[in-house]
Design a protein around this motif. Structure first.
Motif, PDB file in Angstrom:
ATOM      1  N   ASP A  17       7.445  -0.895   5.858  1.00  0.00           N
ATOM      2  CA  ASP A  17       6.075  -0.476   5.553  1.00  0.00           C
ATOM      3  C   ASP A  17       5.853  -0.404   4.044  1.00  0.00           C
ATOM      4  O   ASP A  17       5.444   0.617   3.499  1.00  0.00           O
ATOM      5  CB  ASP A  17       5.750   0.855   6.230  1.00  0.00           C
ATOM      6  CG  ASP A  17       4.253   1.115   6.276  1.00  0.00           C
ATOM      7  OD1 ASP A  17       3.484   0.134   6.276  1.00  0.00           O
ATOM      8  OD2 ASP A  17       3.863   2.300   6.297  1.00  0.00           O
ATOM      9  N   LEU A  18       6.130  -1.512   3.368  1.00  0.00           N
ATOM     10  CA  LEU A  18       5.995  -1.576   1.914  1.00  0.00           C
ATOM     11  C   LEU A  18       4.549  -1.758   1.456  1.00  0.00           C
ATOM     12  O   LEU A  18       4.267  -1.682   0.267  1.00  0.00           O
ATOM     13  CB  LEU A  18       6.850  -2.720   1.353  1.00  0.00           C
ATOM     14  CG  LEU A  18       8.355  -2.596   1.582  1.00  0.00           C
ATOM     15  CD1 LEU A  18       9.066  -3.830   1.073  1.00  0.00           C
ATOM     16  CD2 LEU A  18       8.900  -1.353   0.922  1.00  0.00           C
ATOM     17  N   ASP A  19       3.624  -1.952   2.377  1.00  0.00           N
ATOM     18  CA  ASP A  19       2.228  -2.166   2.006  1.00  0.00           C
ATOM     19  C   ASP A  19       1.589  -0.915   1.425  1.00  0.00           C
ATOM     20  O   ASP A  19       0.602  -1.000   0.702  1.00  0.00           O
ATOM     21  CB  ASP A  19       1.425  -2.633   3.225  1.00  0.00           C
ATOM     22  CG  ASP A  19       1.864  -4.000   3.703  1.00  0.00           C
ATOM     23  OD1 ASP A  19       2.379  -4.774   2.870  1.00  0.00           O
ATOM     24  OD2 ASP A  19       1.697  -4.287   4.898  1.00  0.00           O
ATOM     25  N   ASN A  20       2.134   0.259   1.715  1.00  0.00           N
ATOM     26  CA  ASN A  20       1.535   1.508   1.260  1.00  0.00           C
ATOM     27  C   ASN A  20       2.033   1.965  -0.104  1.00  0.00           C
ATOM     28  O   ASN A  20       1.740   3.073  -0.527  1.00  0.00           O
ATOM     29  CB  ASN A  20       1.789   2.618   2.287  1.00  0.00           C
ATOM     30  CG  ASN A  20       1.137   2.304   3.615  1.00  0.00           C
ATOM     31  OD1 ASN A  20       0.117   1.626   3.651  1.00  0.00           O
ATOM     32  ND2 ASN A  20       1.716   2.775   4.697  1.00  0.00           N
ATOM     33  N   LEU A  21       2.789   1.140  -0.784  1.00  0.00           N
ATOM     34  CA  LEU A  21       3.338   1.558  -2.074  1.00  0.00           C
ATOM     35  C   LEU A  21       2.322   1.464  -3.202  1.00  0.00           C
ATOM     36  O   LEU A  21       2.495   2.066  -4.255  1.00  0.00           O
ATOM     37  CB  LEU A  21       4.564   0.713  -2.426  1.00  0.00           C
ATOM     38  CG  LEU A  21       5.786   0.917  -1.528  1.00  0.00           C
ATOM     39  CD1 LEU A  21       6.899  -0.004  -1.989  1.00  0.00           C
ATOM     40  CD2 LEU A  21       6.245   2.361  -1.543  1.00  0.00           C
ATOM     41  N   GLY A  22       1.277   0.714  -3.033  1.00  0.00           N
ATOM     42  CA  GLY A  22       0.248   0.586  -4.056  1.00  0.00           C
ATOM     43  C   GLY A  22       0.793  -0.051  -5.314  1.00  0.00           C
ATOM     44  O   GLY A  22       1.444  -1.074  -5.268  1.00  0.00           O
ATOM     45  N   ASP A  23       0.534   0.583  -6.447  1.00  0.00           N
ATOM     46  CA  ASP A  23       0.967   0.052  -7.735  1.00  0.00           C
ATOM     47  C   ASP A  23       2.263   0.686  -8.203  1.00  0.00           C
ATOM     48  O   ASP A  23       2.518   0.804  -9.400  1.00  0.00           O
ATOM     49  CB  ASP A  23      -0.116   0.293  -8.793  1.00  0.00           C
ATOM     50  CG  ASP A  23      -1.353  -0.533  -8.523  1.00  0.00           C
ATOM     51  OD1 ASP A  23      -1.206  -1.593  -7.886  1.00  0.00           O
ATOM     52  OD2 ASP A  23      -2.446  -0.112  -8.944  1.00  0.00           O
ATOM     53  N   PHE A  24       3.089   1.126  -7.299  1.00  0.00           N
ATOM     54  CA  PHE A  24       4.344   1.782  -7.643  1.00  0.00           C
ATOM     55  C   PHE A  24       5.161   0.891  -8.575  1.00  0.00           C
ATOM     56  O   PHE A  24       5.381  -0.268  -8.313  1.00  0.00           O
ATOM     57  CB  PHE A  24       5.147   2.080  -6.373  1.00  0.00           C
ATOM     58  CG  PHE A  24       6.458   2.739  -6.650  1.00  0.00           C
ATOM     59  CD1 PHE A  24       6.523   4.073  -6.968  1.00  0.00           C
ATOM     60  CD2 PHE A  24       7.636   2.011  -6.608  1.00  0.00           C
ATOM     61  CE1 PHE A  24       7.727   4.685  -7.227  1.00  0.00           C
ATOM     62  CE2 PHE A  24       8.846   2.611  -6.866  1.00  0.00           C
ATOM     63  CZ  PHE A  24       8.891   3.950  -7.170  1.00  0.00           C
ATOM     64  N   GLY A  25       5.605   1.472  -9.663  1.00  0.00           N
ATOM     65  CA  GLY A  25       6.493   0.757 -10.569  1.00  0.00           C
ATOM     66  C   GLY A  25       5.777  -0.125 -11.567  1.00  0.00           C
ATOM     67  O   GLY A  25       6.419  -0.798 -12.345  1.00  0.00           O
ATOM     68  N   THR A  26       4.445  -0.111 -11.597  1.00  0.00           N
ATOM     69  CA  THR A  26       3.731  -0.909 -12.578  1.00  0.00           C
ATOM     70  C   THR A  26       3.102   0.011 -13.602  1.00  0.00           C
ATOM     71  O   THR A  26       2.696   1.126 -13.300  1.00  0.00           O
ATOM     72  CB  THR A  26       2.631  -1.761 -11.910  1.00  0.00           C
ATOM     73  OG1 THR A  26       1.705  -0.893 -11.257  1.00  0.00           O
ATOM     74  CG2 THR A  26       3.225  -2.729 -10.914  1.00  0.00           C
ATOM     75  N   LEU A  27       3.043  -0.451 -14.821  1.00  0.00           N
ATOM     76  CA  LEU A  27       2.474   0.334 -15.914  1.00  0.00           C
ATOM     77  C   LEU A  27       1.185  -0.325 -16.383  1.00  0.00           C
ATOM     78  O   LEU A  27       1.105  -1.543 -16.479  1.00  0.00           O
ATOM     79  CB  LEU A  27       3.452   0.409 -17.087  1.00  0.00           C
ATOM     80  CG  LEU A  27       4.811   1.051 -16.819  1.00  0.00           C
ATOM     81  CD1 LEU A  27       5.690   0.942 -18.065  1.00  0.00           C
ATOM     82  CD2 LEU A  27       4.657   2.507 -16.414  1.00  0.00           C
ATOM     83  N   ASP A  28       0.179   0.517 -16.687  1.00  0.00           N
ATOM     84  CA  ASP A  28      -1.035  -0.056 -17.264  1.00  0.00           C
ATOM     85  C   ASP A  28      -0.816  -0.260 -18.756  1.00  0.00           C
ATOM     86  O   ASP A  28       0.228   0.106 -19.313  1.00  0.00           O
ATOM     87  CB  ASP A  28      -2.264   0.802 -16.964  1.00  0.00           C
ATOM     88  CG  ASP A  28      -2.180   2.198 -17.559  1.00  0.00           C
ATOM     89  OD1 ASP A  28      -1.367   2.407 -18.475  1.00  0.00           O
ATOM     90  OD2 ASP A  28      -2.947   3.074 -17.111  1.00  0.00           O
ATOM     91  N   SER A  29      -1.786  -0.826 -19.444  1.00  0.00           N
ATOM     92  CA  SER A  29      -1.595  -1.176 -20.851  1.00  0.00           C
ATOM     93  C   SER A  29      -1.378   0.055 -21.732  1.00  0.00           C
ATOM     94  O   SER A  29      -0.603   0.016 -22.688  1.00  0.00           O
ATOM     95  CB  SER A  29      -2.777  -1.999 -21.353  1.00  0.00           C
ATOM     96  OG  SER A  29      -3.975  -1.251 -21.236  1.00  0.00           O
ATOM     97  N   ASP A  30      -2.041   1.177 -21.424  1.00  0.00           N
ATOM     98  CA  ASP A  30      -1.837   2.397 -22.223  1.00  0.00           C
ATOM     99  C   ASP A  30      -0.411   2.907 -22.072  1.00  0.00           C
ATOM    100  O   ASP A  30       0.223   3.333 -23.054  1.00  0.00           O
ATOM    101  CB  ASP A  30      -2.825   3.488 -21.804  1.00  0.00           C
ATOM    102  CG  ASP A  30      -4.264   3.125 -22.152  1.00  0.00           C
ATOM    103  OD1 ASP A  30      -4.448   2.341 -23.113  1.00  0.00           O
ATOM    104  OD2 ASP A  30      -5.178   3.629 -21.470  1.00  0.00           O
ATOM    105  N   GLU A  31       0.100   2.883 -20.845  1.00  0.00           N
ATOM    106  CA  GLU A  31       1.476   3.341 -20.607  1.00  0.00           C
ATOM    107  C   GLU A  31       2.474   2.426 -21.300  1.00  0.00           C
ATOM    108  O   GLU A  31       3.484   2.890 -21.849  1.00  0.00           O
ATOM    109  CB  GLU A  31       1.758   3.406 -19.102  1.00  0.00           C
ATOM    110  CG  GLU A  31       0.971   4.489 -18.385  1.00  0.00           C
ATOM    111  CD  GLU A  31       1.127   4.398 -16.876  1.00  0.00           C
ATOM    112  OE1 GLU A  31       1.239   5.465 -16.251  1.00  0.00           O
ATOM    113  OE2 GLU A  31       1.136   3.277 -16.339  1.00  0.00           O
ATOM    114  N   LEU A  32       2.221   1.115 -21.266  1.00  0.00           N
ATOM    115  CA  LEU A  32       3.117   0.183 -21.946  1.00  0.00           C
ATOM    116  C   LEU A  32       3.108   0.414 -23.448  1.00  0.00           C
ATOM    117  O   LEU A  32       4.160   0.395 -24.104  1.00  0.00           O
ATOM    118  CB  LEU A  32       2.713  -1.262 -21.640  1.00  0.00           C
ATOM    119  CG  LEU A  32       3.038  -1.781 -20.244  1.00  0.00           C
ATOM    120  CD1 LEU A  32       2.425  -3.154 -20.049  1.00  0.00           C
ATOM    121  CD2 LEU A  32       4.539  -1.839 -20.028  1.00  0.00           C
TER     122      LEU A  32
END
Length: 112
Positions: free
Chosen positions: A74-89
């Motif tokens: 059920d990996l579809d519910n992970l959303g954006d887990f593990g991704t960083l937006d430009s501000d976080e980067l």
């Protein structure tokens, strides 16, 4: 044309016919051998095709099983887990221990 000339002409034609028959026999023998080689090659190719088809079926089954295993997670519910937006980067790139823009010192440069 005399009988002797006719006999010689007939003899020449018979010799040519014998030579042609011998050549045709050799051609037939060569073609028979080539047909045997082609038949053997076709059998080898059919065996290879059968093995490849069997291997493909096994690979397809393995892929299907892997996909089913992934679906069960059920990996579809992970959303954006593990991704960083430009501000976080940007914040991560400018991070240092003391807040300065200098690179972090490693223990290799420090006497312990």
């Amino acid at each position: 044309m005399s009988l002797i000339e006719k006999s010689r002409l007939l003899e020449e034609k018979v010799e040519k016919a014998i030579a042609l028959i011998n050549r045709l026999r050799l051609d037939k023998q060569e073609l028979t051998e080539r047909l045997g080689m082609v038949t053997n090659h076709n059998e080898e190719l059919q065996e290879l095709l059968n093995r490849t088809s069997a291997d493909t079926a096994v690979i397809e089954e393995a892929i299907s099983a892997a996909l089913e295993s992934l679906d069960s997670l059920d990996l579809d519910n992970l959303g954006d887990f593990g991704t960083l937006d430009s501000d976080e980067l940007e914040a991560a790139e400018s991070f240092t221990i003391d807040g300065s823009a200098a690179d972090i010192e490693t223990f290799e440069n420090t006497d312990l």
